[in-house]
Design an enzyme around this catalytic site. Structure first.
Site, mmCIF file in Angstrom:
data_model
loop_
_atom_site.group_PDB
_atom_site.id
_atom_site.type_symbol
_atom_site.label_atom_id
_atom_site.label_comp_id
_atom_site.label_asym_id
_atom_site.label_seq_id
_atom_site.Cartn_x
_atom_site.Cartn_y
_atom_site.Cartn_z
ATOM 1 N N ALA A 38 0.802 -1.228 0.000
ATOM 2 C CA ALA A 38 0.000 0.000 0.000
ATOM 3 C C ALA A 38 0.835 1.278 0.000
ATOM 4 O O ALA A 38 0.435 2.289 -0.569
ATOM 5 C CB ALA A 38 -0.930 -0.002 1.211
ATOM 6 N N ASP A 118 -5.020 -1.922 -6.971
ATOM 7 C CA ASP A 118 -5.416 -0.702 -7.679
ATOM 8 C C ASP A 118 -5.031 -0.678 -9.153
ATOM 9 O O ASP A 118 -5.435 0.230 -9.884
ATOM 10 C CB ASP A 118 -4.833 0.529 -6.955
ATOM 11 N N HIS A 135 -3.320 -10.003 -4.192
ATOM 12 C CA HIS A 135 -4.621 -9.768 -3.566
ATOM 13 C C HIS A 135 -5.691 -9.390 -4.586
ATOM 14 O O HIS A 135 -6.740 -8.861 -4.222
ATOM 15 C CB HIS A 135 -4.490 -8.716 -2.456
#
Ligand SMILES: [Zn+2]
Length: 263
Positions: A38, A118, A135
């Site tokens: 992240a 993303d 993920h």
């Protein structure tokens, strides 16, 4: 050039020295492998779910079991997606993503293994075949019955609270992301672990390395003798195993390394 100057200003003298030594190792051990989390996307405005100010500190995530068992949970899930997805499509990659692409284009970086959902590595220009999304991705919809995947752009959600279903088999569909309590896609994990066993240098960027089994990937790389470099704002549990640790912004640190190697 202005951008490079401001980027350098956010790194300390010692961090620059560490990154210079890391650049030397990358040159010798190319092509290296990146493992991202992240922290590489926060500079694009995407919240870090598990960081100190992470979203999961405030909102309890939906578990996979709840999603499967409860139509109301699914309805709430799709409401959130309808609200959020149009914003996610507009998020732009940042200097960190772009620096990895520069390394890849220079033949210095092969694979990007990411915990992020993303799609920003690909949007920055990374070879899509080289990105392993452990993920999953918000940009695809997956059928939980027949496992077919559909690009989100070609999967319009029904209006109101009507639940979307698989156009092929009528099964329950979901974002192609891994929910809490859901297994990773076995092929993705196996491929990531194989790469970890073979690589000579793994560059961890923006991951707290606290989420398993993803965090096993850099652990295995270090255990088989690869050089381990960790660029993250906070300490990680693998710092003691790492050859290089730089607690800095992903964008600043990676841009500095890419400037040194591809300048
Ligand atoms: Zn289906």
């Amino acid at each position: 050039m202005h951008e490079m100057t401001s980027t350098r200003a956010t790194l300390t003298e010692q961090q620059r020295e560490t990154l210079e030594a890391l650049a030397g190792e990358i040159r010798v051990r190319r092509p290296v492998v990146a493992f991202t989390g992240a922290g590489i996307s926060t500079e694009s405005g995407i919240p870090d779910y598990r960081g100190p100010n992470g979203l999961w500190k405030r909102v309890r995530p939906t578990t996979f079991r709840e999603f499967l068992n409860d139509p109301e949970v699914r309805a709430a899930y799709w409401r959130r997606r309808r609200e959020r997805y149009p914003q996610m499509v507009q998020v732009e990659p940042n200097a960190g993503h772009l620096a990895l692409v520069r390394l890849q284009e220079a033949g210095l970086l092969s694979t990007i293994i990411t915990q992020n959902i993303d799609g920003l590595h690909q949007r920055a220009g990374a070879d899509p075949e080289s990105v392993i999304e452990l993920h999953g991705t918000v940009h695809e919809i997956r059928c939980l019955e027949c496992e077919r995947r559909f690009p989100a752009a070609e999967f319009p959600l029904p209006e109101g609270d009507e639940e979307p279903v698989c156009p092929v088999c009528g099964g329950i569909v979901k974002e192609a992301t891994i929910s809490f309590g859901e297994s990773l896609v076995a092929d993705d994990l196996r491929r990531a672990l194989e790469i970890a066993r073979d690589c000579e240098l793994m560059l961890v960027v923006g991951s707290s390395l606290q989420v398993n089994p993803a965090a096993k990937v850099p652990l295995i790389a270090a255990q088989q003798g690869a050089v381990l470099a960790i660029i993250n704002r906070e300490p990680t549990p693998l710092d003691p195993l790492a050859d290089f640790v730089v607690q800095a912004s992903a964008g600043a640190a990676l841009s500095y390394v890419a400037d040194l190697l591809t300048g």
